[in-house]
Enzyme design. Structure first.
Site, PDB file in Angstrom:
ATOM      1  N   GLY A 134       3.367 -35.813  -6.288  1.00 47.49           N
ATOM      2  CA  GLY A 134       3.536 -37.500  -6.270  1.00 47.49           C
ATOM      3  C   GLY A 134       2.044 -38.360  -6.591  1.00 47.49           C
ATOM      4  O   GLY A 134       0.739 -37.214  -5.664  1.00 47.49           O
ATOM      5  N   GLY A 153      -1.412 -31.989  -5.054  1.00 46.39           N
ATOM      6  CA  GLY A 153      -1.257 -31.502  -3.262  1.00 46.39           C
ATOM      7  C   GLY A 153      -0.898 -29.573  -3.933  1.00 46.39           C
ATOM      8  O   GLY A 153      -0.903 -28.786  -4.780  1.00 46.39           O
ATOM      9  N   ASP A 162       0.388 -37.162   2.755  1.00 47.12           N
ATOM     10  CA  ASP A 162       0.322 -35.846   3.811  1.00 47.12           C
ATOM     11  C   ASP A 162      -0.411 -35.278   4.868  1.00 47.12           C
ATOM     12  O   ASP A 162       0.024 -35.539   5.696  1.00 47.12           O
ATOM     13  CB  ASP A 162       1.597 -35.417   2.975  1.00 47.12           C
ATOM     14  N   ARG A 191       2.588 -44.843  -1.164  1.00 49.84           N
ATOM     15  CA  ARG A 191       1.866 -44.383  -2.151  1.00 49.84           C
ATOM     16  C   ARG A 191       0.525 -45.022  -3.425  1.00 49.84           C
ATOM     17  O   ARG A 191       0.104 -44.655  -3.649  1.00 49.84           O
ATOM     18  CB  ARG A 191       2.793 -43.287  -2.525  1.00 49.84           C
TER      19      ARG A 191
HETATM   20  O1  F6P Z   1       3.990 -35.832  -0.783  1.00 52.69           O
HETATM   21  C1  F6P Z   1       4.094 -36.564  -1.333  1.00 52.69           C
HETATM   22  C2  F6P Z   1       5.147 -37.725  -0.832  1.00 52.69           C
HETATM   23  O2  F6P Z   1       5.127 -38.888  -0.757  1.00 52.69           O
HETATM   24  C3  F6P Z   1       6.335 -37.118   0.500  1.00 52.69           C
HETATM   25  O3  F6P Z   1       5.449 -37.843   1.245  1.00 52.69           O
HETATM   26  C4  F6P Z   1       7.405 -37.761  -0.209  1.00 52.69           C
HETATM   27  O4  F6P Z   1       8.488 -36.784   0.906  1.00 52.69           O
HETATM   28  C5  F6P Z   1       7.828 -37.212  -1.335  1.00 52.69           C
HETATM   29  O5  F6P Z   1       6.375 -37.440  -1.718  1.00 52.69           O
HETATM   30  C6  F6P Z   1       8.492 -38.461  -1.894  1.00 52.69           C
HETATM   31  O6  F6P Z   1       8.438 -37.882  -3.333  1.00 52.69           O
HETATM   32  P1  F6P Z   1       8.746 -38.448  -4.941  1.00 52.69           P
HETATM   33  O7  F6P Z   1       8.125 -39.408  -5.179  1.00 52.69           O
HETATM   34  O8  F6P Z   1       9.874 -37.469  -5.787  1.00 52.69           O
HETATM   35  O9  F6P Z   1      10.367 -39.115  -4.069  1.00 52.69           O
END
Ligand code: F6P
Length: 359
Positions: free
Chosen positions: A10, A114, A139, A286
């Site tokens: 991510g 990560g 996270d 994010r």
């Molecule tokens: O690891 C980062 C993160 O944003 C987590 O906090 C969250 O659970 C996950 O990635 C979400 O992932 P995606 O972008 O696949 O929905």
């Protein structure tokens, strides 16, 4: 030297600052830097490799996301390959990636990612690829480093949102339940919840009993506070219960967490009789420009990664230890998840402020 850089998993605010720092620091040594697009996918198709010159990266420090693109379902050891009959099968394409990496004449790879991406990097290291890791995640769950970039920005975004929810909660005498990210740890919920003056914070490390949270809300009403803010980490779970999942893992992807905010909101509503609303902050956490803290940390990580390449410290990742950036074995960092200690100062502080953890 000819080095490659990629971003996996991510995105997190600060990725572009690392890329810029790598490019500028390497350029000073007379090295060439290439960006591999979409994690390792760019090494499957050599067209997805771009030359990163200082001019290419000069104005990206403050830019969220990653100019290289990233991949969540791109694990080369379980890569989704479409067969002639249309079926998709997870296939190990790591040898193809290694031979393309060698054929392109790269001396090293700086892999920014990560826990999942660092695990993949470690598997490549075991197969002889010269890799230096740079940890990223909003996270804050990577061990062996005090902190990762992206976390501060995510916490700021969440805190700002919680601040805004106070006024509407108060105007309507409502309970607002805010679901924040964090996967299996409660760092974002804890830091934003305390800073945003939440009344209850629910985190994976402390399984909750909603009767206790409702008691807190009733007590607040007795002293004249008819509204409440409850911050819930997406990985929070009730005592004896399970984590709430939005989607199961499939094809080299990961389990998607989510939905606990709604559940908590519904139950609090029926137990207290109060009007409740829930909000999922999701990917807002994010996005956007990295904070000053994250920019600086990311720039330090990038420059350190180049120093570690020069020193041949392959198999390590850049990590913050107090005021210094040091190289720690990736193997060590991926060995455990950095979770919140229920006896830590920050939890004690929250309890001193009267915040309920539902325990
Ligand atoms: O690891 C980062 C993160 O944003 C987590 O906090 C969250 O659970 C996950 O990635 C979400 O992932 P995606 O972008 O696949 O929905």
């Amino acid at each position: 030297m000819k080095i490659a850089v990629n971003t996996g998993g991510g995105d997190a605010p600060g990725l572009n600052a690392v890329i810029r720092s790598v490019v500028l620091a390497a350029n000073q040594k007379g090295w060439e830097v290439y960006g591999i697009k979409y994690g390792y996918r760019g090494l499957v198709d050599a067209k997805q490799i771009i030359r990163l010159t200082p001019e290419y990266v000069w104005d990206i420090t403050n830019l969220g996301g990653t100019i290289l693109g990233t991949a969540i379902k791109g694990d080369p050891f379980n890569f989704p390959v479409t067969k002639p009959d249309g079926s998709v099968v997870e296939t190990d394409i790591s040898d193809t990636i290694i031979s393309n990496f060698k054929a392109l004449g790269f001396d090293a790879l700086i892999a920014i990612g990560g826990d999942g991406s660092l695990r993949i990097a470690n598997m490549f290291i075991k197969k002889g690829m010269p890799i230096i890791g740079v940890p990223k995640t909003i996270d804050n769950d990577i061990s062996s480093t005090d902190v990762t970039f992206g976390f501060d920005t995510a916490v700021n975004t969440a805190t700002e949102a919680i601040d805004k929810l106070h006024t509407t909660a108060k105007s309507h005498d409502r309970v607002m339940v805010v679901e924040v990210m964090g996967r299996y740890v409660g760092w974002i919920a804890l830091h934003s919840g305390i800073s945003g003056s939440a009344d209850a914070i629910l985190i994976p490390e402390i399984p909750f009993d909603l009767e206790k949270v409702c008691n807190k809300i009733r007590q607040l009403a007795l002293i004249g506070q008819d509204y409440a803010i409850v911050v819930v980490a997406e990985g929070a779970k009730p005592v004896g219960g399970d984590i709430t999942i939005l989607e199961k893992a499939h094809l080299g992807g990961e389990v998607r967490l989510g939905g606990i905010g709604r559940k908590v909101s519904d139950i609090i509503g029926s137990m207290t009789g109060k009007e409740t609303r829930h909000i999922v902050l999701g990917h807002l956490q994010r996005g956007g420009a990295p904070t000053t803290f994250d920019r600086l940390l990311a720039l330090r990580f990038g420059a350190a990664a180049v120093r570690f390449v020069e020193a041949g410290k392959f198999g390590t990742m850049a990590a913050v230890h107090s005021t210094e950036i040091i190289a720690v074995p990736i193997e060590e960092a991926i060995g455990e998840t950095k979770s919140v200690s229920p006896t830590s100062d920050i939890i004690i502080t929250a309890r001193s402020l009267g915040i309920s953890f539902g325990d």
